[in-house]
Design a protein around this motif. Structure first.
Motif, PDB file in Angstrom:
ATOM      1  N   UNK A  50      -2.708   2.343   1.204  1.00 47.25           N
ATOM      2  CA  UNK A  50      -2.199   3.462   0.428  1.00 47.25           C
ATOM      3  C   UNK A  50      -3.133   4.655   0.597  1.00 47.25           C
ATOM      4  N   UNK A  51      -2.541   5.827   0.682  1.00 41.02           N
ATOM      5  CA  UNK A  51      -3.303   7.048   0.910  1.00 41.02           C
ATOM      6  C   UNK A  51      -4.016   7.511  -0.354  1.00 41.02           C
ATOM      7  N   UNK A  52      -4.782   8.583  -0.222  1.00 44.86           N
ATOM      8  CA  UNK A  52      -5.586   9.071  -1.333  1.00 44.86           C
ATOM      9  C   UNK A  52      -4.767   9.325  -2.598  1.00 44.86           C
ATOM     10  N   UNK A  53      -3.633   9.992  -2.421  1.00 49.48           N
ATOM     11  CA  UNK A  53      -2.823  10.374  -3.583  1.00 49.48           C
ATOM     12  C   UNK A  53      -1.807   9.309  -3.959  1.00 49.48           C
ATOM     13  N   UNK A  54      -1.620   8.349  -3.052  1.00 50.24           N
ATOM     14  CA  UNK A  54      -0.587   7.344  -3.265  1.00 50.24           C
ATOM     15  C   UNK A  54       0.754   7.728  -2.658  1.00 50.24           C
ATOM     16  N   UNK A  55       0.799   8.884  -2.034  1.00 53.66           N
ATOM     17  CA  UNK A  55       2.063   9.356  -1.495  1.00 53.66           C
ATOM     18  C   UNK A  55       2.484   8.699  -0.201  1.00 53.66           C
ATOM     19  N   UNK A  56       1.545   8.008   0.431  1.00 52.48           N
ATOM     20  CA  UNK A  56       1.847   7.341   1.689  1.00 52.48           C
ATOM     21  C   UNK A  56       1.396   5.890   1.616  1.00 52.48           C
ATOM     22  N   UNK A  57       2.270   4.994   2.021  1.00 49.47           N
ATOM     23  CA  UNK A  57       1.947   3.566   2.047  1.00 49.47           C
ATOM     24  C   UNK A  57       2.405   2.972   3.368  1.00 49.47           C
ATOM     25  N   UNK A  58       1.818   1.843   3.699  1.00 49.89           N
ATOM     26  CA  UNK A  58       2.185   1.157   4.942  1.00 49.89           C
ATOM     27  C   UNK A  58       1.972  -0.333   4.724  1.00 49.89           C
ATOM     28  N   UNK A  59       2.878  -1.147   5.280  1.00 47.27           N
ATOM     29  CA  UNK A  59       2.838  -2.583   5.048  1.00 47.27           C
ATOM     30  C   UNK A  59       2.896  -3.361   6.353  1.00 47.27           C
ATOM     31  N   UNK A  60       2.306  -4.529   6.330  1.00 48.07           N
ATOM     32  CA  UNK A  60       2.497  -5.469   7.424  1.00 48.07           C
ATOM     33  C   UNK A  60       3.949  -5.932   7.411  1.00 48.07           C
ATOM     34  N   UNK A  61       4.481  -6.210   8.567  1.00 52.25           N
ATOM     35  CA  UNK A  61       5.879  -6.638   8.657  1.00 52.25           C
ATOM     36  C   UNK A  61       6.137  -7.894   7.823  1.00 52.25           C
ATOM     37  N   UNK A  62       5.137  -8.751   7.726  1.00 48.09           N
ATOM     38  CA  UNK A  62       5.311 -10.033   7.030  1.00 48.09           C
ATOM     39  C   UNK A  62       5.508  -9.869   5.521  1.00 48.09           C
ATOM     40  N   UNK A  63       5.136  -8.716   4.971  1.00 48.23           N
ATOM     41  CA  UNK A  63       5.256  -8.520   3.520  1.00 48.23           C
ATOM     42  C   UNK A  63       6.184  -7.367   3.157  1.00 48.23           C
ATOM     43  N   UNK A  64       6.658  -6.648   4.148  1.00 44.10           N
ATOM     44  CA  UNK A  64       7.494  -5.479   3.894  1.00 44.10           C
ATOM     45  C   UNK A  64       8.734  -5.880   3.109  1.00 44.10           C
ATOM     46  N   UNK A  65       9.023  -5.125   2.064  1.00 46.91           N
ATOM     47  CA  UNK A  65      10.176  -5.416   1.219  1.00 46.91           C
ATOM     48  C   UNK A  65       9.891  -6.390   0.097  1.00 46.91           C
ATOM     49  N   UNK A  66       8.743  -7.058   0.150  1.00 49.16           N
ATOM     50  CA  UNK A  66       8.377  -8.010  -0.902  1.00 49.16           C
ATOM     51  C   UNK A  66       7.152  -7.548  -1.690  1.00 49.16           C
ATOM     52  N   UNK A  67       6.238  -6.886  -1.033  1.00 47.23           N
ATOM     53  CA  UNK A  67       4.999  -6.424  -1.672  1.00 47.23           C
ATOM     54  C   UNK A  67       5.057  -4.914  -1.850  1.00 47.23           C
ATOM     55  N   UNK A  68       4.350  -4.441  -2.885  1.00 47.64           N
ATOM     56  CA  UNK A  68       4.288  -3.008  -3.145  1.00 47.64           C
ATOM     57  C   UNK A  68       2.877  -2.636  -3.592  1.00 47.64           C
ATOM     58  N   UNK A  69       2.283  -1.676  -2.893  1.00 47.84           N
ATOM     59  CA  UNK A  69       0.945  -1.216  -3.242  1.00 47.84           C
ATOM     60  C   UNK A  69       1.045   0.081  -4.024  1.00 47.84           C
ATOM     61  N   UNK A  70       0.188   0.231  -5.019  1.00 45.53           N
ATOM     62  CA  UNK A  70       0.158   1.453  -5.826  1.00 45.53           C
ATOM     63  C   UNK A  70      -1.268   1.708  -6.283  1.00 45.53           C
ATOM     64  N   UNK A  71      -1.513   2.916  -6.769  1.00 50.03           N
ATOM     65  CA  UNK A  71      -2.845   3.236  -7.268  1.00 50.03           C
ATOM     66  C   UNK A  71      -2.748   4.155  -8.465  1.00 50.03           C
ATOM     67  N   UNK A  72      -3.777   4.098  -9.292  1.00 52.23           N
ATOM     68  CA  UNK A  72      -3.902   4.980 -10.453  1.00 52.23           C
ATOM     69  C   UNK A  72      -5.275   5.624 -10.356  1.00 52.23           C
ATOM     70  N   UNK A  73      -5.319   6.852  -9.888  1.00 58.20           N
ATOM     71  CA  UNK A  73      -6.603   7.504  -9.686  1.00 58.20           C
ATOM     72  C   UNK A  73      -7.308   7.831 -11.007  1.00 58.20           C
TER      73      UNK A  73
END
Length: 123
Positions: A50-73
């Protein structure tokens, strides 16, 4: 920079877990954050970023659609919501921090690591 991961546990296949990582000793919003995992006998593998602001995320294919990353600065935390868990998701999960501008999908691009939290998914 200190990172403390938590939230792991034992869950049945199809269940959910939410991992959290608390950061201290740094300006959290200046770090891009990632989650990795390592199963016994295997190399550490990228899970999500996840990027600095949380506006950009990227996932491994094996978890895409099942996992979600987020942050609270404001709280200096990054989380990984894991749904539809599978036995092959069983691993020690690590959070990591980096200030680099590279893609951040490999372990050597990260400078700081948490201690890891065990996730076990039973079939």
């Amino acid at each position: 920079v200190q990172l403390q991961a938590s939230g792991g546990g034992l869950v049945q296949a199809g269940g959910s877990l939410r991992l959290s990582c608390a950061a201290s000793g740094c300006s959290f919003s200046t770090y891009r954050m990632g989650w990795f995992r390592q199963a016994p006998g295997k190399e550490r593998e990228f899970v999500a970023f996840i990027s600095w602001s949380g506006g950009s995320t990227y996932y491994a294919d094996s978890v895409k659609g099942r996992f979600s990353i987020s942050r609270d600065n404001a709280k200096n935390t990054v989380s990984l919501q894991m749904n539809s868990l599978k036995p092959e998701d069983t691993a020690v999960y690590y959070c990591a921090a980096s200030q680099r501008l590279t893609p951040l999908t490999t372990a050597d691009e990260y400078d700081y690591w948490g201690q890891g939290t065990q996730v076990t998914v039973s079939s």
